[in-house]
Scaffold this motif. Structure first.
Motif, short mmCIF file in Angstrom:
data_model
loop_
_atom_site.label_atom_id
_atom_site.label_comp_id
_atom_site.label_asym_id
_atom_site.label_seq_id
_atom_site.Cartn_x
_atom_site.Cartn_y
_atom_site.Cartn_z
N PRO A 178 0.71 4.55 -8.10
CA PRO A 178 1.97 3.74 -7.62
C PRO A 178 2.90 3.63 -8.96
O PRO A 178 2.41 4.43 -10.00
CB PRO A 178 1.25 2.38 -7.75
N SER A 179 3.98 3.31 -8.70
CA SER A 179 5.23 3.58 -9.55
C SER A 179 5.36 2.04 -10.26
O SER A 179 5.05 0.97 -9.75
CB SER A 179 6.44 3.90 -8.69
N PRO A 180 6.16 2.11 -11.31
CA PRO A 180 6.34 0.75 -11.82
C PRO A 180 7.62 0.13 -11.36
O PRO A 180 8.13 0.64 -10.44
CB PRO A 180 6.80 0.97 -13.45
N ARG A 181 7.74 -1.30 -11.65
CA ARG A 181 8.75 -1.99 -11.14
C ARG A 181 9.52 -2.92 -12.18
O ARG A 181 8.81 -3.10 -12.97
CB ARG A 181 8.59 -2.87 -9.85
N LEU A 182 10.71 -2.89 -12.02
CA LEU A 182 11.46 -3.89 -12.89
C LEU A 182 10.89 -5.45 -12.95
O LEU A 182 10.45 -5.61 -11.87
CB LEU A 182 13.07 -3.80 -12.67
N ARG A 209 0.88 -1.20 -0.03
CA ARG A 209 0.11 -0.04 0.18
C ARG A 209 0.93 1.27 0.01
O ARG A 209 0.48 2.30 -0.38
CB ARG A 209 -0.93 0.10 1.32
N ARG A 210 2.27 1.25 0.27
CA ARG A 210 2.78 2.43 0.64
C ARG A 210 3.29 2.91 -0.70
O ARG A 210 3.80 2.12 -1.73
CB ARG A 210 4.17 2.16 1.40
N ARG A 211 3.04 4.05 -1.01
CA ARG A 211 3.68 4.66 -2.12
C ARG A 211 4.03 6.42 -1.80
O ARG A 211 3.58 6.82 -1.02
CB ARG A 211 2.71 4.63 -3.32
N SER A 212 4.66 6.95 -2.70
CA SER A 212 5.01 8.28 -2.59
C SER A 212 3.91 9.08 -2.87
O SER A 212 3.21 8.92 -3.85
CB SER A 212 6.21 8.47 -3.51
N HIS A 213 3.47 9.97 -1.80
CA HIS A 213 2.50 10.71 -2.09
C HIS A 213 2.96 12.12 -2.10
O HIS A 213 3.20 12.90 -0.99
CB HIS A 213 1.34 10.44 -0.87
N ARG A 214 3.02 13.01 -3.17
CA ARG A 214 3.72 14.28 -3.08
C ARG A 214 2.79 15.17 -3.17
O ARG A 214 2.94 16.41 -3.30
CB ARG A 214 4.58 14.46 -4.36
N HIS A 215 1.41 15.02 -2.98
CA HIS A 215 0.22 15.81 -3.11
C HIS A 215 0.25 16.55 -1.75
O HIS A 215 0.74 16.26 -0.42
CB HIS A 215 -0.98 15.15 -3.41
N LEU A 222 12.12 13.42 0.96
CA LEU A 222 12.78 14.53 0.15
C LEU A 222 14.31 14.13 0.77
O LEU A 222 14.61 14.50 1.77
CB LEU A 222 12.11 15.64 0.84
N THR A 223 15.14 14.10 -0.35
CA THR A 223 16.64 14.07 -0.17
C THR A 223 17.17 15.19 -1.09
O THR A 223 18.27 15.37 -0.95
CB THR A 223 17.34 12.75 -0.48
N GLN A 224 16.43 15.46 -2.10
CA GLN A 224 17.07 16.05 -3.24
C GLN A 224 17.92 17.51 -2.73
O GLN A 224 19.17 17.48 -2.99
CB GLN A 224 15.91 16.75 -4.16
N PRO A 225 17.34 18.21 -1.96
CA PRO A 225 18.15 19.55 -1.69
C PRO A 225 19.33 19.28 -0.48
O PRO A 225 20.41 19.93 -0.71
CB PRO A 225 17.37 20.32 -0.49
C1 LIG Z 1 16.76 7.61 -0.62
C2 LIG Z 1 15.52 8.05 -1.31
C3 LIG Z 1 15.64 9.33 -1.72
C4 LIG Z 1 14.58 9.93 -2.22
N1 LIG Z 1 14.47 11.15 -2.72
C5 LIG Z 1 13.16 11.95 -3.08
C6 LIG Z 1 13.08 13.30 -3.25
O1 LIG Z 1 14.09 13.90 -3.19
N2 LIG Z 1 11.85 13.76 -3.92
C7 LIG Z 1 10.94 12.97 -4.27
O2 LIG Z 1 9.97 13.56 -4.83
N3 LIG Z 1 11.06 11.65 -3.85
C8 LIG Z 1 12.14 11.15 -3.69
N4 LIG Z 1 12.28 9.75 -3.25
C9 LIG Z 1 10.91 8.78 -3.52
C10 LIG Z 1 11.26 8.10 -4.76
O3 LIG Z 1 11.19 9.00 -5.94
C11 LIG Z 1 10.22 7.02 -4.89
O4 LIG Z 1 10.52 6.07 -3.71
C12 LIG Z 1 10.23 6.09 -6.11
O5 LIG Z 1 10.13 6.92 -7.27
C13 LIG Z 1 9.43 4.81 -6.16
O6 LIG Z 1 8.05 5.26 -5.92
P1 LIG Z 1 7.03 4.73 -4.64
O7 LIG Z 1 7.72 5.40 -3.49
O8 LIG Z 1 5.58 5.28 -4.96
O9 LIG Z 1 7.27 3.35 -4.57
C14 LIG Z 1 13.24 9.07 -2.56
C15 LIG Z 1 13.30 7.75 -2.29
C16 LIG Z 1 14.51 7.37 -1.62
C17 LIG Z 1 14.41 5.86 -1.06
#
Ligand SMILES: Cc1cc2nc3c(=O)[nH]c(=O)nc-3n(C[C@H](O)[C@H](O)[C@H](O)COP(=O)(O)O)c2cc1C
Length: 322
Positions: free
Chosen positions: A305-309, A114-120, A267-270
């Motif tokens: 959700p995101s794709p996977r290999l 169920r976990r996924r990145s929720h950027r909203h 978020l790790t980008q910055p």
């Molecule tokens: C170490 C790490 C750093 C990440 N940094 C960012 C980030 O800076 N910004 C962002 O939007 N997502 C970030 N993500 C999320 C990934 O983009 C995301 O986990 C990946 O696209 C797979 O999607 P899911 O989380 O929905 O399964 C990061 C994830 C990890 C594990």
């Protein structure tokens, strides 16, 4: 001797594959050696502009390791996780005797899918203090500290600065475009981030800064941050095992959140910008090296959700190329 059936190996592979990873690069592989499973870092996965030292790659392997451990426990087996710093082997998971799965481990295991990145944006209701505390406790471990940042004005200032730098960095943006352009959708096999997963709100602290991301005024950004719930993961040291432990902790917290109907994004980008980490430590009085920022709340809208290999690519054949 292999102690797991093909079906059981499939359970491990699916759990590992669903872990979050930097740019959805899935920089891991499994090497099964009888009752031991090595988690390998695929160091050939390089993000030279976003992740020059491979730090996020190791954090991602840490998240995958948490999923691997939970999957072994969900199969009703005891499990020992040994962190290693030996070439591309980051950890060895030893599968032990049959053992009843604890309710907590099973809850977290069930949350993997169920976990996924929720950027909203999040829904406006506050997350109860007891739930916030449970998340912090899920992440805290020896050498890893989970901190709720107090000075959001300072954080907004730093994130605003990072957004301006990243937005105008052409080399960085070219690399990001490669990782966001080729992904067709969540139901296709692959890596990279699908456009739909990035969201259209373009809030710089919620996703990835692109050339079109607007930079809000610092005060507006601080208000927006105050409406969210934030955790910063810090480690005592900055070695590969420290980073791995941070990734493991991040995933335990994320799965705990998912088990409580919460959603979030990392978020790790910055943090990769020169000098950013040091400024964050001093402005926010952090207790260690900041490795990742996690935002969470109740969902206002669904996230894709995101794709996977393909799962077959996850296993490294014994004696195969390294
Ligand atoms: C170490 C790490 C750093 C990440 N940094 C960012 C980030 O800076 N910004 C962002 O939007 N997502 C970030 N993500 C999320 C990934 O983009 C995301 O986990 C990946 O696209 C797979 O999607 P899911 O989380 O929905 O399964 C990061 C994830 C990890 C594990």
């Amino acid at each position: 001797m292999t102690v797991l059936t093909t079906e059981q190996l499939g359970v491990l592979a699916r759990a590992v594959s669903r872990a979050p990873s930097v740019h959805n690069s899935q920089p891991w592989q499994l090497l099964v050696r009888g009752s031991e499973v090595d988690l390998l870092e695929r160091r050939e996965v390089e993000l030279r502009r976003h992740d020059p030292s491979g730090r996020d790659r190791v954090l991602s392997c840490g998240a995958a390791l948490t999923n691997l451990e939970l999957a072994v426990r969900a199969l009703g087996r005891d499990c020992h996780v040994g962190l290693r710093d030996d070439g591309d082997v980051v950890a060895t998971v030893t599968i032990g005797r049959p053992r009843a799965t604890s309710a907590r481990a099973y809850l977290l295991y069930q949350a993997i899918g169920r976990r996924r990145s929720h950027r909203h944006r999040f829904f406006h209701s506050r997350v109860p203090a007891t739930v916030q505390h449970a998340l912090v406790v899920a992440g805290e471990t020896t050498g890893v500290h989970v901190v709720r940042p107090a000075r959001l004005d300072k954080l907004a200032e730093l994130l605003g600065f990072a957004t301006r730098v990243l937005r105008d960095d052409r080399g960085y943006q070219r690399e990001l475009a490669v990782w966001t352009a080729h992904t067709r959708g969540w139901d296709a096999h692959g890596d990279g981030i699908a456009e739909g997963a990035l969201g259209s709100e373009a809030f710089p602290a919620a996703g990835l800064v692109r050339t079109t991301t607007p930079v809000p005024d610092d005060a507006v950004l601080a208000d927006r941050l105050a409406a969210e719930n934030l955790l910063i993961f810090c480690t005592d040291g900055d070695s590969r095992p420290d980073r791995l432990a941070a990734g493991m902790a991040l995933q335990r917290v994320w799965l705990t959140a998912a088990s409580k109907a919460l959603v979030g994004s990392v978020l790790t980008q910055p943090l990769h910008l020169t000098g950013f980490r040091a400024r964050l430590v001093s402005e926010l009085a952090l207790p260690g090296v900041p490795q990742a920022i996690f935002r969470f709340g109740y969902p206002a809208v669904p996230a894709a959700p995101s794709p996977r290999l393909p799962l077959g690519e996850l296993f490294r054949p014994p004696g195969g190329p390294r």
